[in-house]
Design a protein around this motif. Structure first.
Motif, PDB file in Angstrom:
ATOM      1  N   UNK A 124       0.828  -1.207   0.000  1.00 16.60           N
ATOM      2  CA  UNK A 124       0.000   0.000   0.000  1.00 16.60           C
ATOM      3  C   UNK A 124       0.865   1.262   0.000  1.00 16.60           C
ATOM      4  N   UNK A 125       1.924   1.262   0.817  1.00 16.48           N
ATOM      5  CA  UNK A 125       2.788   2.439   0.903  1.00 16.48           C
ATOM      6  C   UNK A 125       3.688   2.592  -0.311  1.00 16.48           C
ATOM      7  N   UNK A 126       3.902   1.511  -1.045  1.00 15.18           N
ATOM      8  CA  UNK A 126       4.793   1.564  -2.198  1.00 15.18           C
ATOM      9  C   UNK A 126       4.108   2.041  -3.474  1.00 15.18           C
ATOM     10  N   UNK A 127       2.801   2.222  -3.409  1.00 10.62           N
ATOM     11  CA  UNK A 127       2.094   2.712  -4.594  1.00 10.62           C
ATOM     12  C   UNK A 127       2.534   4.128  -4.917  1.00 10.62           C
ATOM     13  N   UNK A 128       2.830   4.332  -6.166  1.00  9.54           N
ATOM     14  CA  UNK A 128       3.249   5.672  -6.592  1.00  9.54           C
ATOM     15  C   UNK A 128       2.045   6.597  -6.676  1.00  9.54           C
ATOM     16  N   UNK A 129       2.323   7.878  -6.672  1.00  7.37           N
ATOM     17  CA  UNK A 129       1.248   8.866  -6.733  1.00  7.37           C
ATOM     18  C   UNK A 129       0.926   9.400  -5.353  1.00  7.37           C
ATOM     19  N   UNK A 130       0.105  10.436  -5.343  1.00  5.72           N
ATOM     20  CA  UNK A 130      -0.239  11.092  -4.092  1.00  5.72           C
ATOM     21  C   UNK A 130      -1.019  10.145  -3.186  1.00  5.72           C
ATOM     22  N   UNK A 131      -0.748  10.256  -1.891  1.00 11.52           N
ATOM     23  CA  UNK A 131      -1.449   9.470  -0.885  1.00 11.52           C
ATOM     24  C   UNK A 131      -1.795  10.406   0.267  1.00 11.52           C
ATOM     25  N   UNK A 132      -3.072  10.564   0.521  1.00  7.83           N
ATOM     26  CA  UNK A 132      -3.494  11.490   1.568  1.00  7.83           C
ATOM     27  C   UNK A 132      -2.943  11.062   2.937  1.00  7.83           C
ATOM     28  N   UNK A 133      -2.557  12.034   3.767  1.00 13.85           N
ATOM     29  CA  UNK A 133      -2.113  11.692   5.122  1.00 13.85           C
ATOM     30  C   UNK A 133      -3.152  10.880   5.890  1.00 13.85           C
ATOM     31  N   UNK A 134      -4.444  11.163   5.645  1.00 11.71           N
ATOM     32  CA  UNK A 134      -5.489  10.413   6.333  1.00 11.71           C
ATOM     33  C   UNK A 134      -5.489   8.950   5.917  1.00 11.71           C
ATOM     34  N   UNK A 135      -5.188   8.669   4.646  1.00 11.58           N
ATOM     35  CA  UNK A 135      -5.132   7.284   4.175  1.00 11.58           C
ATOM     36  C   UNK A 135      -3.955   6.550   4.824  1.00 11.58           C
ATOM     37  N   UNK A 136      -2.827   7.243   4.951  1.00 15.62           N
ATOM     38  CA  UNK A 136      -1.654   6.644   5.607  1.00 15.62           C
ATOM     39  C   UNK A 136      -1.959   6.398   7.079  1.00 15.62           C
ATOM     40  N   UNK A 137      -2.627   7.358   7.705  1.00 15.96           N
ATOM     41  CA  UNK A 137      -2.993   7.210   9.117  1.00 15.96           C
ATOM     42  C   UNK A 137      -3.879   5.987   9.328  1.00 15.96           C
ATOM     43  N   UNK A 138      -4.901   5.851   8.505  1.00 17.79           N
ATOM     44  CA  UNK A 138      -5.834   4.719   8.659  1.00 17.79           C
ATOM     45  C   UNK A 138      -5.119   3.389   8.424  1.00 17.79           C
ATOM     46  N   UNK A 139      -4.137   3.397   7.549  1.00 18.77           N
ATOM     47  CA  UNK A 139      -3.377   2.180   7.251  1.00 18.77           C
ATOM     48  C   UNK A 139      -2.476   1.783   8.417  1.00 18.77           C
ATOM     49  N   UNK A 140      -1.843   2.774   9.059  1.00 12.84           N
ATOM     50  CA  UNK A 140      -0.830   2.499  10.074  1.00 12.84           C
ATOM     51  C   UNK A 140      -1.344   2.532  11.512  1.00 12.84           C
ATOM     52  N   UNK A 141      -2.449   3.199  11.739  1.00 12.53           N
ATOM     53  CA  UNK A 141      -2.937   3.403  13.101  1.00 12.53           C
ATOM     54  C   UNK A 141      -3.187   2.106  13.874  1.00 12.53           C
ATOM     55  N   UNK A 142      -3.594   1.013  13.236  1.00 13.78           N
ATOM     56  CA  UNK A 142      -3.812  -0.216  14.011  1.00 13.78           C
ATOM     57  C   UNK A 142      -2.533  -0.808  14.614  1.00 13.78           C
ATOM     58  N   UNK A 143      -1.373  -0.341  14.178  1.00 18.71           N
ATOM     59  CA  UNK A 143      -0.110  -0.935  14.614  1.00 18.71           C
ATOM     60  C   UNK A 143       0.556  -0.102  15.707  1.00 18.71           C
ATOM     61  N   UNK A 144       1.199  -0.785  16.642  1.00 15.08           N
ATOM     62  CA  UNK A 144       1.957  -0.112  17.699  1.00 15.08           C
ATOM     63  C   UNK A 144       3.192   0.569  17.097  1.00 15.08           C
ATOM     64  N   UNK A 145       3.736   1.510  17.840  1.00 13.53           N
ATOM     65  CA  UNK A 145       4.895   2.254  17.354  1.00 13.53           C
ATOM     66  C   UNK A 145       6.082   1.331  17.069  1.00 13.53           C
ATOM     67  N   UNK A 146       6.256   0.306  17.887  1.00 15.04           N
ATOM     68  CA  UNK A 146       7.342  -0.642  17.641  1.00 15.04           C
ATOM     69  C   UNK A 146       7.226  -1.257  16.246  1.00 15.04           C
TER      70      UNK A 146
END
Length: 244
Positions: free
Chosen positions: A140-162
């Motif tokens: 998902x993160x490797x897709x080229x083109x613009x990616x909204x910060x909200x989309x990145x947040x929703x993708x990563x938020x389920x994971x702990x910082x570690x």
């Protein structure tokens, strides 16, 4: 042979405690190299023989943790690790190193090892999610083109910082690394100004729509659509009207 015998005699919890101390050092790769040279990693699990890219990944983790120690200087590394469902303000560096050390283990070997070590349940949840999550997060993160910060947040938020720091250590693509770094240093801490109590004060009826409204406000904050409290009030009222 004597050292290996002593290692074999250690209980799982004692072995984990010693391992945590080693992995929490500034340069854990040195201690791990010593264990590898003495063939003592097998005492933790038989499959923990050095894999071809484990050393490189551990070095990458050390660089990532050094970056994190500066980027997150105000956050507490020694507090209890936060469940992935909550915004994490603390992190355990040793978990990130441990993930790199065990990256090549099969799911069965992983389960055997964390059971033998009596790892805390919440740590196992965090680490197992990190081990499996990259298969979804990476592409998902490797897709080229613009990616909204909200989309990145929703993708990563389920994971702990570690887990996020482990993902950072795994990537080499600058675009992906920047997306992860921006989440860690900026997006992860963004919240709407309005709360549920504020929505009630605006005359909105409590119910399932509150979560949808607050999620919409967060996305708008992340994507720069709103900047002030008044902006959020306007958006909340408009969104509520649409929900109805």
């Amino acid at each position: 042979a004597v050292q290996m015998e002593l290692f074999h005699r250690l209980s799982g919890p004692r072995l984990l405690n010693e391992l945590v101390l080693l992995l929490s050092e500034d340069s854990p790769s040195n201690g791990l190299a010593r264990l590898r040279d003495l063939d003592l990693l097998r005492c933790i699990h038989p499959d923990l023989a050095a894999a071809p890219r484990t050393k490189g990944l551990i070095n990458a983790v050390e660089r990532t943790l050094h970056w994190a120690s500066m980027a997150l200087a105000g956050e507490d590394k020694d507090a209890q690790a936060t469940p992935p469902s909550e915004p994490a303000a603390a992190y355990h560096p040793w978990i990130v190193v441990f993930l790199a050390l065990c990256e090549h283990l099969s799911p069965a070997a992983w389960d055997e090892m964390v059971t033998r070590l009596h790892c805390a349940k919440q740590d196992v949840v965090i680490m197992t999610a990190a081990r499996t999550g990259w298969n979804t997060v990476g592409p998902a993160l490797m897709r080229r083109g613009a990616m909204r910060p909200s989309a990145i947040y929703r993708l990563l938020h389920p994971y702990a910082l570690e887990a996020i720091l482990f993902f950072m250590a795994k990537v080499t693509a600058p675009m992906v690394n920047k997306r992860l770094a921006d989440y860690v240093t900026v997006s992860r801490s963004v919240h709407p100004v309005l709360s549920g109590k504020d929505l009630v004060a605006l005359g909105l009826t409590t119910g399932p729509q509150f979560r949808a409204i607050l999620d919409r406000l967060l996305d708008a904050r992340l994507d720069g659509e709103v900047h002030t409290r008044a902006d959020e009030v306007t958006l909340a009222q408009a969104f509520a009207a649409g929900v109805r």
